[in-house]
Design an enzyme around this catalytic site. Structure first.
Site, PDB file in Angstrom:
ATOM      1  N   TYR A 144      47.009  32.863  41.108  1.00  0.00           N
ATOM      2  CA  TYR A 144      48.311  33.143  40.662  1.00  0.00           C
ATOM      3  C   TYR A 144      48.475  32.867  39.160  1.00  0.00           C
ATOM      4  O   TYR A 144      49.501  33.348  38.376  1.00  0.00           O
ATOM      5  CB  TYR A 144      49.369  32.231  41.448  1.00  0.00           C
ATOM      6  CG  TYR A 144      49.640  32.563  42.822  1.00  0.00           C
ATOM      7  CD1 TYR A 144      49.076  33.668  43.419  1.00  0.00           C
ATOM      8  CD2 TYR A 144      50.256  31.722  43.705  1.00  0.00           C
ATOM      9  CE1 TYR A 144      49.214  33.961  44.768  1.00  0.00           C
ATOM     10  CE2 TYR A 144      50.399  31.966  44.945  1.00  0.00           C
ATOM     11  CZ  TYR A 144      49.978  33.318  45.412  1.00  0.00           C
ATOM     12  OH  TYR A 144      50.182  33.534  46.766  1.00  0.00           O
ATOM     13  N   LYS A 195      36.838  31.143  50.663  1.00  0.00           N
ATOM     14  CA  LYS A 195      36.309  32.428  51.356  1.00  0.00           C
ATOM     15  C   LYS A 195      34.601  32.369  50.651  1.00  0.00           C
ATOM     16  O   LYS A 195      34.278  33.266  49.793  1.00  0.00           O
ATOM     17  CB  LYS A 195      36.897  33.701  51.145  1.00  0.00           C
ATOM     18  CG  LYS A 195      38.062  33.616  51.802  1.00  0.00           C
ATOM     19  CD  LYS A 195      37.933  34.361  53.295  1.00  0.00           C
ATOM     20  CE  LYS A 195      37.342  35.689  53.271  1.00  0.00           C
ATOM     21  NZ  LYS A 195      36.941  36.030  54.580  1.00  0.00           N
ATOM     22  N   ASP A 252      49.347  29.047  50.123  1.00  0.00           N
ATOM     23  CA  ASP A 252      50.789  29.626  50.083  1.00  0.00           C
ATOM     24  C   ASP A 252      50.873  30.052  51.597  1.00  0.00           C
ATOM     25  O   ASP A 252      51.674  30.055  52.112  1.00  0.00           O
ATOM     26  CB  ASP A 252      50.621  30.581  49.229  1.00  0.00           C
ATOM     27  CG  ASP A 252      52.164  31.386  48.991  1.00  0.00           C
ATOM     28  OD1 ASP A 252      53.093  30.939  49.640  1.00  0.00           O
ATOM     29  OD2 ASP A 252      52.119  32.097  48.216  1.00  0.00           O
TER      30      ASP A 252
END
Ligand code: NAD
Length: 377
Positions: A144, A195, A252
């Protein structure tokens, strides 16, 4: 050790002031009936601050927030200000600014299912009954905020949009420390999600979490999980988790998924924490997950429990008053068990009560608990 604490209350807009009024009643009750004293100051944020000061967060409010042991916030925003202020003076800008000014990099979102509300979840009752998990989301880094970012036109006329997922070791370590410290106060188990199978930033995240764990937190259980698997596990068997720590983007999504396991917006508290200073103190802001609910504002209809439970988080994590936090959370549980409900969590056959009556009911439950404790002594 001091037993006097200072809280800054920022009720904000819409239902924020109504819900905060119930927190104030509980603070008065605790000051009269417990060993701690909570002093409070109050100020404006959001639209109400814009009306009073011409800005959604004034400098003097920031100074008070930095000096307080914790900040409790109601909610900001509403149609009164929508599109009627400059973009950087909109109510939500006050919220973003206070998070930035206090350096709040860790967002804590508990997902707790109270027995009495087990049917509000869309999952089967046996999967969520007794659920009590905490998502710790990194709030100021990752994709972000990463650079480079943008939308550009390529020589062949195609357009390209891009963002950068980036984490440094210090960013990973400080969110890891926050999660392990929370786990110490709970079930001593952390699941770290990334990940690492497809992202280098995930590989680094996993390595740093493993290193931090072996160097400083080997008494806590640590497991690693890919974020997509975590999303599935949250729906399949959410009770396997205690604390989940993850980055800004995955956090989020996973925190919203976990929130919905509980089924009710009016019940969800949150906390955002800053870095520890030399004395071990952190800046911290506690607020309900819901917004200012303009559709029911000023009608004594709002459920104040998310704000009350946010205050309970402040008692636990900023004031280190875990026992009082337990009592308050148990009092909320008692109220729900007694089928006392605001309209948003109503069941067939029950008449809803108002915001103020809900606050009174929590205080009565606290009083009853205190009396039974005294009788048992
Ligand atoms: P909202 O959370 O305010 O309301 C969504 C729905 O849930 C509404 O029907 C509302 O009545 C209901 N609801 C929410 N909280 C409730 C409570 N405690 N008790 C009973 N019912 C409750 O979200 P929205 O309608 O999308 O946004 C309204 C305003 O709030 C907007 O201006 C938005 O920008 C702002 N907002 C602020 C925050 C914040 O302050 N952190 C968060 C989200 C939205």
């Amino acid at each position: 050790m001091t037993n006097t604490y200072n809280l800054l209350l920022l009720p904000g807009d819409g239902i924020g002031p109504e819900a905060m009024q119930e927190v104030k009643k509980i603070i008065t009750w605790l000051n009269d009936n417990s060993a701690i004293t909570i002093e409070t100051e109050e100020d404006f944020i959001g639209g109400s601050a814009y009306d009073a000061y011409g800005t959604p967060l004034s400098d003097h409010t920031i100074t008070k927030a930095k000096a307080a042991d914790a900040v409790i916030l109601g909610a900001v925003g509403g149609p009164k200000w929508d599109g009627k202020t400059a973009y950087d003076l909109r109510p939500e800008a006050g919220l973003l600014k206070i998070r930035k000014e206090l350096g709040l990099f860790a967002n804590l979102r508990p997902a707790i299912v109270f027995d009495a509300l087990v049917d509000a979840s869309s999952l089967k009752p046996e999967l969520v009954k007794g659920l009590d998990i905490l998502i710790v989301r990194e709030l100021t880094g990752g994709v972000y905020f990463g650079e480079p970012r943008g939308i550009e036109t390529l020589p062949n006329g195609e357009r390209k949009g891009y963002n950068t997922q980036v984490y440094t070791t210090s960013e990973i370590i400080r969110i890891g420390e926050a999660a392990f410290d929370m786990a110490k106060k709970r079930g001593s188990f952390v699941t770290s999600c990334e990940k690492a199978n497809v992202m280098e930033s995930g590989v680094l995240w996993r390595e740093e979490m493993t290193k931090l764990h072996s160097e400083k937190y080997s008494d806590i259980r640590l497991e690693h999980m890919y974020a997509d698997n975590c999303a599935m596990q949250l729906c399949r068997a959410p009770k396997q988790f205690d604390v989940i720590v993850t980055d800004n983007l995955f956090g989020d999504i996973l925190s919203d998924e976990a929130a919905m396991l509980t089924g009710s917006l009016g019940m969800l508290p949150s906390a955002s924490l800053g870095a520890e200073d030399e004395s071990g103190k952190r800046h911290a802001l506690y607020e309900p997950v819901h917004g200012s609910a303009p559709d029911i504002a000023g009608q004594n209809k709002a459920n104040p429990l998310a704000t009350i439970l946010s205050f309970a988080m402040a008692l636990r994590y900023s004031l280190n008053q875990g026992e009082i936090a337990d009592s308050l959370e148990n009092a909320v549980q008692d109220v729900l068990n007694n089928k006392i409900r605001t309209a948003d969590i109503i069941e067939a056959g029950i008449t809803p009560i108002g915001t103020s009556e809900m606050g009174d009911a929590v205080i009565k439950a606290l009083q009853n608990r205190l009396q039974s404790e005294k009788a048992a002594e």
